[in-house]
Motif scaffolding. Structure first.
Motif, PDB file in Angstrom:
ATOM      1  N   ILE A 119      14.879 102.329 -14.699  1.00  0.00           N
ATOM      2  CA  ILE A 119      14.334 103.052 -15.336  1.00  0.00           C
ATOM      3  C   ILE A 119      14.610 102.562 -17.073  1.00  0.00           C
ATOM      4  O   ILE A 119      13.944 102.501 -17.894  1.00  0.00           O
ATOM      5  CB  ILE A 119      14.349 104.589 -15.377  1.00  0.00           C
ATOM      6  N   PHE A 120      16.012 102.468 -17.083  1.00  0.00           N
ATOM      7  CA  PHE A 120      16.737 102.443 -18.316  1.00  0.00           C
ATOM      8  C   PHE A 120      16.461 101.248 -19.255  1.00  0.00           C
ATOM      9  O   PHE A 120      15.921 101.344 -20.613  1.00  0.00           O
ATOM     10  CB  PHE A 120      18.295 102.225 -18.327  1.00  0.00           C
ATOM     11  N   PRO A 121      15.802  99.990 -18.652  1.00  0.00           N
ATOM     12  CA  PRO A 121      15.357  98.858 -19.625  1.00  0.00           C
ATOM     13  C   PRO A 121      13.826  99.268 -20.369  1.00  0.00           C
ATOM     14  O   PRO A 121      13.503  98.694 -21.398  1.00  0.00           O
ATOM     15  CB  PRO A 121      15.152  97.723 -18.640  1.00  0.00           C
ATOM     16  N   TRP A 122      13.113 100.214 -19.636  1.00  0.00           N
ATOM     17  CA  TRP A 122      11.898 100.476 -20.038  1.00  0.00           C
ATOM     18  C   TRP A 122      11.849 101.613 -21.201  1.00  0.00           C
ATOM     19  O   TRP A 122      11.086 101.555 -22.108  1.00  0.00           O
ATOM     20  CB  TRP A 122      10.853 100.827 -19.070  1.00  0.00           C
ATOM     21  N   ILE A 123      13.090 102.426 -21.029  1.00  0.00           N
ATOM     22  CA  ILE A 123      13.267 103.222 -22.072  1.00  0.00           C
ATOM     23  C   ILE A 123      13.795 102.501 -23.202  1.00  0.00           C
ATOM     24  O   ILE A 123      13.302 102.792 -24.605  1.00  0.00           O
ATOM     25  CB  ILE A 123      14.343 104.523 -21.893  1.00  0.00           C
ATOM     26  N   GLY A 124      14.703 101.396 -23.315  1.00  0.00           N
ATOM     27  CA  GLY A 124      15.104 100.617 -24.194  1.00  0.00           C
ATOM     28  C   GLY A 124      14.004  99.804 -24.721  1.00  0.00           C
ATOM     29  O   GLY A 124      13.944  99.878 -26.026  1.00  0.00           O
ATOM     30  N   GLY A 125      12.940  99.440 -23.755  1.00  0.00           N
ATOM     31  CA  GLY A 125      11.865  98.664 -24.419  1.00  0.00           C
ATOM     32  C   GLY A 125      11.030  99.817 -25.508  1.00  0.00           C
ATOM     33  O   GLY A 125      10.557  99.343 -26.151  1.00  0.00           O
ATOM     34  N   GLY A 126      10.728 100.801 -24.933  1.00  0.00           N
ATOM     35  CA  GLY A 126       9.934 101.725 -25.809  1.00  0.00           C
ATOM     36  C   GLY A 126      10.839 101.849 -27.207  1.00  0.00           C
ATOM     37  O   GLY A 126      10.035 102.004 -28.187  1.00  0.00           O
TER      38      GLY A 126
ATOM     39  N   HIS B 185      16.165  92.073 -25.097  1.00  0.00           N
ATOM     40  CA  HIS B 185      16.606  91.061 -23.917  1.00  0.00           C
ATOM     41  C   HIS B 185      16.979  91.987 -22.626  1.00  0.00           C
ATOM     42  O   HIS B 185      16.780  91.444 -21.379  1.00  0.00           O
ATOM     43  CB  HIS B 185      17.941  90.781 -24.439  1.00  0.00           C
ATOM     44  N   ASN B 186      17.307  93.364 -22.787  1.00  0.00           N
ATOM     45  CA  ASN B 186      17.498  94.046 -21.810  1.00  0.00           C
ATOM     46  C   ASN B 186      16.413  94.235 -20.510  1.00  0.00           C
ATOM     47  O   ASN B 186      16.291  94.299 -19.381  1.00  0.00           O
ATOM     48  CB  ASN B 186      17.875  95.619 -22.008  1.00  0.00           C
ATOM     49  N   VAL B 187      15.309  94.137 -21.437  1.00  0.00           N
ATOM     50  CA  VAL B 187      13.833  94.392 -20.601  1.00  0.00           C
ATOM     51  C   VAL B 187      13.950  93.073 -19.780  1.00  0.00           C
ATOM     52  O   VAL B 187      13.325  93.273 -18.613  1.00  0.00           O
ATOM     53  CB  VAL B 187      12.712  94.571 -21.551  1.00  0.00           C
TER      54      VAL B 187
END
Length: 244
Positions: free
Chosen positions: A12-19, A60-62
């Protein structure tokens, strides 16, 4: 087998970061809110460039933990396990908590703090380009060696290379920060990666446990901000004086 909360969180975390990256993108290019001098060019504004580093690494995390160029999901942990000759997840012994403890404190917390401090502490603000400089090497070298695109390679080429080159040009040299300051930022990125990988090898060799592994990464995020802050105060602020 039931999944732990960390196994769920790493998906989940990369998508929160993507937002958050989308919000930052709007603020960076649609407003002057993140500039120290709204009337000047954003591309020469160290505060704006510090926030740009946050955006770049969230994106980049995404690619690393969300979806890569080949459509593979959460591929970076699998890539690390493969490089270290370990079984593929979920059989890989490296816990999901390790990857979370690397990224959440450093990118979600440390990077915004650095950007917020960048007006008065330029080396702290630009410190995440040290992470980008060194991380670029680990993504580009396998590509040049014929290993192909790995998770994170696309953003490394498209974002890390041109923005790193621009930051070195725009922020360092005559009338700007010294190249000694740039060297410190690069050195800080090297130290970060040593502390990132060293405890991991100790964990794989059963020399430390998972709690110690995670703890070292929490400390690593603090150390990463502490080193440039100390550098700014070295010899009365010598490194942050404009080069004449």
């Amino acid at each position: 087998m039931d999944k732990s909360w960390t196994d769920v969180a790493i998906v989940i975390f990369p998508w929160i970061g993507g937002g958050a990256a989308i919000v930052l993108l709007i603020l960076l290019f649609g407003t002057r809110f993140l500039q120290s001098e709204p009337g000047s060019s954003r591309w020469h504004d160290r505060v704006w460039l510090s926030w740009l580093a946050v955006f770049i690494y969230l994106l980049h995390n995404v690619e690393e933990y969300g979806i890569d160029v080949f459509g593979r999901m959460t591929q970076f942990p699998a890539e690390i396990c493969s490089v270290l000759k370990l079984p593929a997840p979920p059989g890989c012994p490296i816990p999901a908590a390790y990857f979370l403890s690397v990224n959440i404190p450093l990118i979600w917390i440390g990077a915004p703090i650095a950007a917020l401090l960048s007006c008065r502490h330029p080396l702290v603000g630009l410190s995440f380009y040290g992470l980008i400089f060194v991380n670029l090497f680990f993504h580009i070298m396998p590509l040049l060696a014929g290993a192909g695109f790995g998770p994170g390679t696309l953003t490394a080429i498209v974002l890390f290379v041109p923005v790193s080159a621009w930051v070195m040009y725009a922020c360092f040299g005559t009338g700007r920060l010294s190249y000694k300051a740039l060297a410190l930022i690069f050195f800080n990125g090297v130290i970060l990666h040593i502390v990132l990988t060293g405890p991991l090898f100790l964990f794989i060799d059963s020399k430390i446990g998972s709690a110690a592994l995670v703890g070292t990464q929490l400390a690593n995020a603090v150390l990463f901000l502490l080193i440039p802050w100390l550098g700014e105060n070295w010899r009365g602020g010598l490194l942050v004086r404009p080069v004449t």
